[in-house]
Design a protein around this motif. Structure first.
Motif, PDB file in Angstrom:
ATOM      1  N   ASP A  53      -1.754  14.666 -48.085  1.00 48.02           N
ATOM      2  CA  ASP A  53      -1.490  15.557 -49.228  1.00 48.02           C
ATOM      3  C   ASP A  53      -2.797  15.922 -49.928  1.00 48.02           C
ATOM      4  O   ASP A  53      -2.983  17.062 -50.384  1.00 48.02           O
ATOM      5  CB  ASP A  53      -0.572  14.865 -50.248  1.00 48.02           C
ATOM      6  N   ASP A  80       0.106  10.287 -48.244  1.00 50.90           N
ATOM      7  CA  ASP A  80      -0.523  10.676 -49.520  1.00 50.90           C
ATOM      8  C   ASP A  80      -1.910  11.258 -49.255  1.00 50.90           C
ATOM      9  O   ASP A  80      -2.315  12.252 -49.864  1.00 50.90           O
ATOM     10  CB  ASP A  80      -0.681   9.446 -50.437  1.00 50.90           C
ATOM     11  N   SER A 123      -1.362  13.856 -53.983  1.00 43.44           N
ATOM     12  CA  SER A 123       0.013  13.369 -53.838  1.00 43.44           C
ATOM     13  C   SER A 123       0.650  13.143 -55.203  1.00 43.44           C
ATOM     14  O   SER A 123       0.123  12.389 -56.030  1.00 43.44           O
ATOM     15  CB  SER A 123      -0.001  12.047 -53.055  1.00 43.44           C
ATOM     16  N   SER A 160      -6.062  13.067 -56.754  1.00 45.17           N
ATOM     17  CA  SER A 160      -5.237  12.911 -55.549  1.00 45.17           C
ATOM     18  C   SER A 160      -4.404  14.174 -55.365  1.00 45.17           C
ATOM     19  O   SER A 160      -4.151  14.902 -56.331  1.00 45.17           O
ATOM     20  CB  SER A 160      -4.306  11.704 -55.708  1.00 45.17           C
ATOM     21  N   ILE A 199       1.151   9.476 -56.020  1.00 49.33           N
ATOM     22  CA  ILE A 199      -0.064   8.760 -56.436  1.00 49.33           C
ATOM     23  C   ILE A 199      -0.503   9.214 -57.826  1.00 49.33           C
ATOM     24  O   ILE A 199      -0.907   8.396 -58.665  1.00 49.33           O
ATOM     25  CB  ILE A 199      -1.190   8.952 -55.395  1.00 49.33           C
ATOM     26  N   GLU A 227      -1.704   3.914 -51.744  1.00 47.94           N
ATOM     27  CA  GLU A 227      -1.904   5.210 -51.073  1.00 47.94           C
ATOM     28  C   GLU A 227      -1.611   5.090 -49.569  1.00 47.94           C
ATOM     29  O   GLU A 227      -2.207   4.272 -48.871  1.00 47.94           O
ATOM     30  CB  GLU A 227      -3.340   5.717 -51.274  1.00 47.94           C
TER      31      GLU A 227
END
Ligand code: 5AD
Ligand code: SF4
Length: 530
Positions: free
Chosen positions: A403, A400, A353, A351, A356, A396
């Protein structure tokens, strides 16, 4: 059936073994040399039976010569999931060769059928269940045939396999393959046999694996087993146990043996190779209790890489998988120092983010990931980088997801493996978090990251046009029997006219054109590496 029918996607860059459109939006892509040999599907319209070429391929000995003379019994072995499973099947075939079994591609004639299973996503488990139905039908014709389930599904579903799916005679976990001779005896005497015990030190370092189903050019050498990272979405720490490393001497011996057999490229394999640490055996987590002398003489991953590169300077060396938090600068310097270590890193982000990543228990932030990318680019300017990304992990949000897209824009990965989150029973995420992103949103986000990856992949291949690159020939191109297919050190597939070259040659190829997945060129001459 678990809660969600999953669909995972990939853009990939090398060795498309199978591509078959069976519905408007459905495609199956399989790669032979990627670190996670999962089925890749794009399937937005309807559920279809997918023709899989590599997943579940029946694996037979690579060189017929390796078939052991005098072996009377026939083993049919199929593998699903990651490369580690394919590598384990080679260990299993080697152990069973000593028990009188040679491999066969023909299910109907098998005395023993083994299926090496994967649990990482629900889809993989469903595929295995379908195969067991098929075995059941064959067993009706050949009641003497014995069926065993190996690998990651063994621990989780052992009872279910033996009690509900009555055709299964034997269930064997990833650390119990050396017990196969005893388990087979149990089965022959009419008893069900189970061993799913996870080990503290089993690495199969003393088993010389036979090679199954390749072209005699590239091979995988397992260096660690298990994983201690405990990413909250992942079932691996539960199915494969705690992390342990293999004795470097046995690794080098295996590499030397591969060179003697004519192999030209190896991939050092593990769930988290950068965390490799040999201090005389035992779990990584127990290193803190090691003696001073053990600590002083320990071997880490950068050292192992250098030992391997020096032992066989003519051998190409790859490794997979790298976890961002464990990838030290030492490893990057080792890569830069040795020409035979390929400038390619598989560096899952999961991910973009930080929030996350924290929920996933990944041990890095978005900023730290960027810093690592900057370090890679500084030390190895032309390094290819690939990713794994999960969309729709618990909680999420759209922010996110943005990102993640912006992280991808920063790195511009050469290729990647992208998946919708599939909640796995028993994992920390399944216990503590809600799988609360609706399937349509997971899918839409997946499509967005796949599309963006496609753009980046095309950008990366385009950079190679006009350059002359070394390509290791692996096999005939699946598109034309007049062309070879091989890979550059960056793991990019290149195809070119065969001329007088042969499989296993290192050839300099002038790249003239590209697609987003491969390079097209003309062979100039042998490379110096030949
Ligand atoms: N759902 C979806 N993808 C997963 N992966 C691991 N566990 C899951 C899961 N529960 C992906 C990660 C990992 C790759 C091997 O598979 O991206 O890096
Ligand atoms: Fe699973 Fe994380 Fe270990 Fe990879 S590093 S095997 S994703 S727990």
């Amino acid at each position: 059936m678990y809660k969600k029918e999953i669909c995972h996607f990939v853009i990939f860059f090398f060795n498309i073994v199978s591509l078959r459109l069976t519905a408007k939006w459905q495609a199956l892509y399989l790669t032979r040399n990627d670190p996670y040999r999962y089925t890749r599907t794009i399937n937005f319209m309807e559920e279809k039976v997918i023709d899989e070429k590599r997943q579940g391929e029946s694996l037979v000995l690579e060189q017929k010569l390796e078939q052991k003379n005098g072996n009377q019994r026939k083993l049919f072995i199929e593998s699903y999931g990651c490369q580690m499973n394919f590598s384990d099947s080679e260990i299993v075939a080697s152990i069973l060769a000593e028990q009188g079994y040679n491999t066969t591609e023909n299910l109907e004639e098998a005395d023993l059928v083994l299926i090496n299973t994967c649990s990482i996503r629900d889809k993989a488990e469903q595929t295995v269940r379908k195969r067991l139905e098929k075995y059941n039908a064959v067993k009706k014709i050949n009641p003497k045939m014995k069926v065993g389930v190996l690998g990651c599904m063994a621990e989780r579903l052992k009872r279910k396999f033996l009690e509900e799916e009555k055709i299964v005679d034997m269930v064997v976990g990833p650390d119990a393959y050396k017990d196969l001779p005893n388990l087979l005896k149990e089965v022959e005497e009419g008893r069900d046999a189970v061993n799913v015990i996870l080990s503290k030190d089993e690495t199969y370092g003393d088993i010389s694996p036979v090679r199954l189903g390749g072209h005699g050019v590239t091979a995988f050498v397992s260096i660690t087993r298990g994983c201690d990272n405990m990413c909250t979405f992942c079932v691996v720490p539960f199915t494969r146990g705690r992390e342990r490393s293999r004795d470097p001497k046995s690794i080098i011996n295996e590499v030397n043996d591969l060179v003697e057999k004519g192999y030209k490229e190896i991939t050092l394999l593990g769930q988290n190779v950068d965390s490799y640490l040999w201090y005389g055996g035992g779990l990584k987590k127990d290193y803190k209790n090691a003696s001073e002398i053990q600590k002083a003489t320990a071997t880490n991953f950068a050292q192992l890489l250098e030992m391997t590169a020096e032992a066989q300077p003519g051998m190409r060396i790859r490794f997979s998988t790298s976890n961002p938090q464990d990838m030290t600068e030492d490893v990057l310097h080792s890569m830069a120092k040795y020409d035979n270590i390929c400038n390619y890193i598989h560096l899952p982000a999961q991910s973009g983010s930080t929030r996350i990543l924290k929920e996933m228990n990944r041990q890095y932030t978005r900023e730290e990931y960027f810093e690592l990318i900057d370090r890679v680019r500084k030390i190895i300017p032309d390094c290819a980088i690939s990713q794994d990304i999960i969309t729709g992990f618990s909680t999420e949000t759209e922010a996110d997801h943005l990102d993640t897209l912006s992280l991808m824009n920063y790195v511009k990965y050469d290729f990647g493996f992208m998946f919708m989150y599939s909640e796995r029973p028993g994992t920390p995420a399944a216990r503590k978090l809600d799988d609360d992103v609706p399937a349509e949103i997971k899918k839409r986000r997946l499509i967005e990251i796949v599309d963006l990856q496609r753009v980046h992949s095309a950008y990366r291949t385009q950079q190679f046009v006009g350059k002359t690159l070394e390509v290791l020939i692996e096999k005939e191109s699946h598109k034309s029997n007049e062309q070879w297919s091989g890979r550059t050190q960056h793991n990019t597939v290149a195809v070119f006219n065969k001329e007088h070259f042969k499989v296993g040659d290192f050839v300099m190829v002038k790249i003239e054109d590209c697609t987003s997945a491969s390079l097209i060129g003309e062979a100039i001459d042998y490379s110096e590496n030949n």
